[in-house]
Motif scaffolding. Structure first.
Motif, PDB file in Angstrom:
ATOM      1  N   ALA A 158       0.831  -1.208   0.000  1.00  0.00           N
ATOM      2  CA  ALA A 158       0.000   0.000   0.000  1.00  0.00           C
ATOM      3  C   ALA A 158       0.864   1.255   0.000  1.00  0.00           C
ATOM      4  O   ALA A 158       0.552   2.247  -0.695  1.00  0.00           O
ATOM      5  N   GLU A 159       1.935   1.246   0.766  1.00  0.00           N
ATOM      6  CA  GLU A 159       2.852   2.393   0.774  1.00  0.00           C
ATOM      7  C   GLU A 159       3.484   2.579  -0.604  1.00  0.00           C
ATOM      8  O   GLU A 159       3.634   3.720  -1.083  1.00  0.00           O
ATOM      9  N   THR A 160       3.870   1.483  -1.233  1.00  0.00           N
ATOM     10  CA  THR A 160       4.448   1.552  -2.574  1.00  0.00           C
ATOM     11  C   THR A 160       3.444   2.106  -3.568  1.00  0.00           C
ATOM     12  O   THR A 160       3.788   2.940  -4.426  1.00  0.00           O
ATOM     13  N   ALA A 161       2.197   1.662  -3.459  1.00  0.00           N
ATOM     14  CA  ALA A 161       1.135   2.161  -4.341  1.00  0.00           C
ATOM     15  C   ALA A 161       0.936   3.654  -4.159  1.00  0.00           C
ATOM     16  O   ALA A 161       0.819   4.412  -5.136  1.00  0.00           O
ATOM     17  N   GLN A 162       0.911   4.091  -2.908  1.00  0.00           N
ATOM     18  CA  GLN A 162       0.731   5.525  -2.637  1.00  0.00           C
ATOM     19  C   GLN A 162       1.900   6.329  -3.184  1.00  0.00           C
ATOM     20  O   GLN A 162       1.699   7.376  -3.830  1.00  0.00           O
ATOM     21  N   ALA A 163       3.112   5.855  -2.943  1.00  0.00           N
ATOM     22  CA  ALA A 163       4.287   6.589  -3.417  1.00  0.00           C
ATOM     23  C   ALA A 163       4.318   6.680  -4.937  1.00  0.00           C
ATOM     24  O   ALA A 163       4.799   7.673  -5.508  1.00  0.00           O
ATOM     25  N   ALA A 164       3.787   5.655  -5.608  1.00  0.00           N
ATOM     26  CA  ALA A 164       3.784   5.654  -7.072  1.00  0.00           C
ATOM     27  C   ALA A 164       2.679   6.522  -7.651  1.00  0.00           C
ATOM     28  O   ALA A 164       2.695   6.837  -8.851  1.00  0.00           O
ATOM     29  N   GLY A 165       1.697   6.904  -6.814  1.00  0.00           N
ATOM     30  CA  GLY A 165       0.643   7.800  -7.278  1.00  0.00           C
ATOM     31  C   GLY A 165      -0.752   7.211  -7.296  1.00  0.00           C
ATOM     32  O   GLY A 165      -1.702   7.869  -7.757  1.00  0.00           O
ATOM     33  N   ALA A 166      -0.923   5.990  -6.802  1.00  0.00           N
ATOM     34  CA  ALA A 166      -2.266   5.398  -6.736  1.00  0.00           C
ATOM     35  C   ALA A 166      -3.114   6.166  -5.730  1.00  0.00           C
ATOM     36  O   ALA A 166      -2.601   6.706  -4.744  1.00  0.00           O
ATOM     37  N   SER A 167      -4.411   6.204  -5.987  1.00  0.00           N
ATOM     38  CA  SER A 167      -5.306   6.940  -5.091  1.00  0.00           C
ATOM     39  C   SER A 167      -6.085   6.025  -4.157  1.00  0.00           C
ATOM     40  O   SER A 167      -6.789   6.505  -3.274  1.00  0.00           O
ATOM     41  N   ARG A 168      -5.956   4.682  -4.356  1.00  0.00           N
ATOM     42  CA  ARG A 168      -6.748   3.764  -3.538  1.00  0.00           C
ATOM     43  C   ARG A 168      -6.049   2.416  -3.447  1.00  0.00           C
ATOM     44  O   ARG A 168      -5.398   1.982  -4.388  1.00  0.00           O
ATOM     45  N   TYR A 169      -6.229   1.782  -2.284  1.00  0.00           N
ATOM     46  CA  TYR A 169      -5.790   0.397  -2.128  1.00  0.00           C
ATOM     47  C   TYR A 169      -7.021  -0.443  -1.823  1.00  0.00           C
ATOM     48  O   TYR A 169      -7.775  -0.140  -0.892  1.00  0.00           O
ATOM     49  N   ARG A 170      -7.220  -1.498  -2.609  1.00  0.00           N
ATOM     50  CA  ARG A 170      -8.338  -2.412  -2.364  1.00  0.00           C
ATOM     51  C   ARG A 170      -7.831  -3.601  -1.545  1.00  0.00           C
ATOM     52  O   ARG A 170      -7.013  -4.377  -2.015  1.00  0.00           O
ATOM     53  N   PHE A 171      -8.340  -3.717  -0.339  1.00  0.00           N
ATOM     54  CA  PHE A 171      -7.988  -4.829   0.554  1.00  0.00           C
ATOM     55  C   PHE A 171      -8.995  -5.932   0.288  1.00  0.00           C
ATOM     56  O   PHE A 171     -10.159  -5.866   0.687  1.00  0.00           O
ATOM     57  N   ALA A 172      -8.555  -6.973  -0.434  1.00  0.00           N
ATOM     58  CA  ALA A 172      -9.460  -8.037  -0.865  1.00  0.00           C
ATOM     59  C   ALA A 172      -9.371  -9.247   0.057  1.00  0.00           C
ATOM     60  O   ALA A 172      -8.296  -9.842   0.215  1.00  0.00           O
ATOM     61  N   ASP A 173     -10.519  -9.596   0.640  1.00  0.00           N
ATOM     62  CA  ASP A 173     -10.635 -10.857   1.368  1.00  0.00           C
ATOM     63  C   ASP A 173     -11.094 -11.894   0.344  1.00  0.00           C
ATOM     64  O   ASP A 173     -12.242 -12.322   0.314  1.00  0.00           O
ATOM     65  N   THR A 174     -10.160 -12.294  -0.503  1.00  0.00           N
ATOM     66  CA  THR A 174     -10.475 -13.058  -1.711  1.00  0.00           C
ATOM     67  C   THR A 174     -11.159 -14.381  -1.418  1.00  0.00           C
ATOM     68  O   THR A 174     -12.040 -14.817  -2.176  1.00  0.00           O
ATOM     69  N   LEU A 175     -10.794 -15.021  -0.335  1.00  0.00           N
ATOM     70  CA  LEU A 175     -11.387 -16.321  -0.003  1.00  0.00           C
ATOM     71  C   LEU A 175     -12.410 -16.235   1.125  1.00  0.00           C
ATOM     72  O   LEU A 175     -12.898 -17.262   1.607  1.00  0.00           O
ATOM     73  N   GLY A 176     -12.739 -15.031   1.555  1.00  0.00           N
ATOM     74  CA  GLY A 176     -13.778 -14.854   2.567  1.00  0.00           C
ATOM     75  C   GLY A 176     -13.457 -15.507   3.894  1.00  0.00           C
ATOM     76  O   GLY A 176     -14.322 -16.120   4.526  1.00  0.00           O
ATOM     77  N   ILE A 177     -12.215 -15.352   4.371  1.00  0.00           N
ATOM     78  CA  ILE A 177     -11.799 -16.037   5.604  1.00  0.00           C
ATOM     79  C   ILE A 177     -11.807 -15.124   6.828  1.00  0.00           C
ATOM     80  O   ILE A 177     -11.595 -15.590   7.948  1.00  0.00           O
ATOM     81  N   LEU A 178     -12.051 -13.835   6.640  1.00  0.00           N
ATOM     82  CA  LEU A 178     -11.940 -12.889   7.741  1.00  0.00           C
ATOM     83  C   LEU A 178     -13.136 -12.955   8.687  1.00  0.00           C
ATOM     84  O   LEU A 178     -14.208 -13.443   8.341  1.00  0.00           O
ATOM     85  N   ASP A 179     -12.922 -12.428   9.905  1.00  0.00           N
ATOM     86  CA  ASP A 179     -14.014 -12.129  10.823  1.00  0.00           C
ATOM     87  C   ASP A 179     -13.950 -10.627  11.106  1.00  0.00           C
ATOM     88  O   ASP A 179     -12.958  -9.961  10.780  1.00  0.00           O
TER      89      ASP A 179
END
Length: 393
Positions: A158-179
């Motif tokens: 996310a820090e790398t994305a911000q430094a490169a100029g991205a405006s958003r980071y998508r945090f994907a719970d791709t397998l739906g394992i979170l609580d």
């Protein structure tokens, strides 16, 4: 889970029914069906729509052009792609100027799917964000499988994305394992690390996509991915209708989406996806505002707030009262009064057994004509039952 933000800004909902929703097994939308859905989403007040995957080919790109022409300035559109030259080339030719560029961030997928290393991921993020910016695009970096990644590495991405100029980071719970608790801690740490927008993209494999989305919002996420009816791969995504209602009635937050549009949106997606809506599906299911129990019906008739947490009219719905196995005499009186027949309490009590037997055998509530038939069979002619005047029926 810690204290929520004191003055939270409502989250921006990102509807991805056209992209992640269409990835559900056996689901394929035609161009006209996609345009119908876009019209409905825009009318409902959805602020952002992830419209499709340009690298899929000419037909998909032509549809994306049509979607862009239809949505105009009323809704922000995103395209989705991998951090791959072919994807970026397909995206650059479209009028959609916001790209979600996805890359795996868990060691499992980096090593076993890409056969690469962490340093390659960081360099790829730098390269593709900058190349996309040079094309005049705004960029969200989609961290695939963020929930299984080591959190410290997610923060570096996310820090790398911000430094490169991205405006958003998508945090994907791709397998739906979170609580919700883990979600809150992860997003709070991410929020304290970067200043760019954070989007939670929750899958529903453990049935917690809506709860995880709300936890992420309370921890500082600015955007929430949703799909109508929770349509999506495997168990699907966070359902739009649940997130809107939960924000409104649990978090007291209005995200700007019209509640009275949700039922029609749900029916539309059920039609074009070929996926029926379960009767008990929260918010949009056919029976979620239907009451049979005598205690509940009696309480609702006295005051609807006895058995409602919110007014279903706000969601384009109404309470429905039906007679069945658990109906008490006052509910039965009410049911027959709607049919123009005034029963005494003793007559209503006499109807409990035949109504319960009907429902037990047929597995449904009796229709008006069937109720009248049961009455004729149960109460002898001329004993007590009285037809109400037309003005009272």
């Amino acid at each position: 889970m810690g204290a929520p933000r004191k003055t939270p800004t409502p989250p921006v909902l990102v509807d991805t029914t056209l992209r992640d929703g269409e990835q559900a097994p056996g689901v394929a939308f035609s161009r006209e069906e996609k345009l119908r859905l876009v019209r409905a989403l825009v009318s409902a007040g959805i602020p952002e729509i992830e419209a499709g995957i340009p690298v899929m080919g000419t037909a998909e790109q032509e549809t994306l052009w049509a979607i862009a022409a239809l949505a105009g300035s009323r809704c922000r559109l995103l395209s989705w792609g991998r951090m791959h030259p072919e994807d970026l080339e397909a995206i650059r030719s479209l009028p959609i100027r916001f790209a979600n560029l996805s890359i795996p961030v868990s060691d499992q997928q980096i090593e076993k799917k890409l056969q690469k290393g962490r340093s390659w991921v960081l360099e790829t993020v730098r390269r593709f964000v900058r190349e996309a910016l040079d094309l005049g695009l705004e960029v969200a970096v989609g961290g695939e499988d963020s929930s299984r990644a080591e959190l410290d590495f997610v923060l570096r991405v996310a820090e790398t994305a911000q430094a490169a100029g991205a405006s958003r980071y998508r945090f994907a719970d791709t397998l739906g394992i979170l609580d919700p608790f883990t979600t809150f801690r992860s997003i709070r740490k991410l929020r304290r690390t970067v200043d760019i927008d954070i989007e939670i993209h929750a899958h529903d494999d453990l049935g917690m996509a809506t709860a995880n989305s709300l936890a992420a919002y309370r921890a500082g996420a600015t955007h929430i991915s949703v799909t109508v009816n929770g349509l999506g791969e495997r168990a699907g995504n966070a359902p739009l209708e649940e997130v809107v209602a939960a924000l409104r009635y649990n978090s007291r937050t209005d995200c700007g989406v019209r509640g009275d549009s949700l039922f029609a949106l749900s029916r539309l997606v059920a039609e074009i996806s070929g996926r029926p809506i379960p009767e008990a599906k929260s918010i949009v299911g056919g029976s979620v505002f239907t009451h049979e129990s005598g205690i509940h019906v009696d309480g609702l008739l006295k005051d609807p707030w006895n058995y409602q947490a919110f007014d279903p009219k706000e969601l384009g719905r109404t309470h429905e009262l039906v007679l069945g196995k658990h109906s008490g005499p006052r509910a039965i009186q009410w049911g027959y009064r709607r049919l123009g027949v005034d029963l005494s309490l003793s007559e209503a009590e006499a109807m409990r057994k035949p109504i319960a037997a009907f429902v037990t055998q047929r597995k449904r509530s009796p229709s008006p004509s069937e109720l009248l038939g049961l009455l004729a069979e149960t109460i002898p002619s001329g004993v007590g039952s009285r037809a109400l005047p037309a003005s009272r029926a």
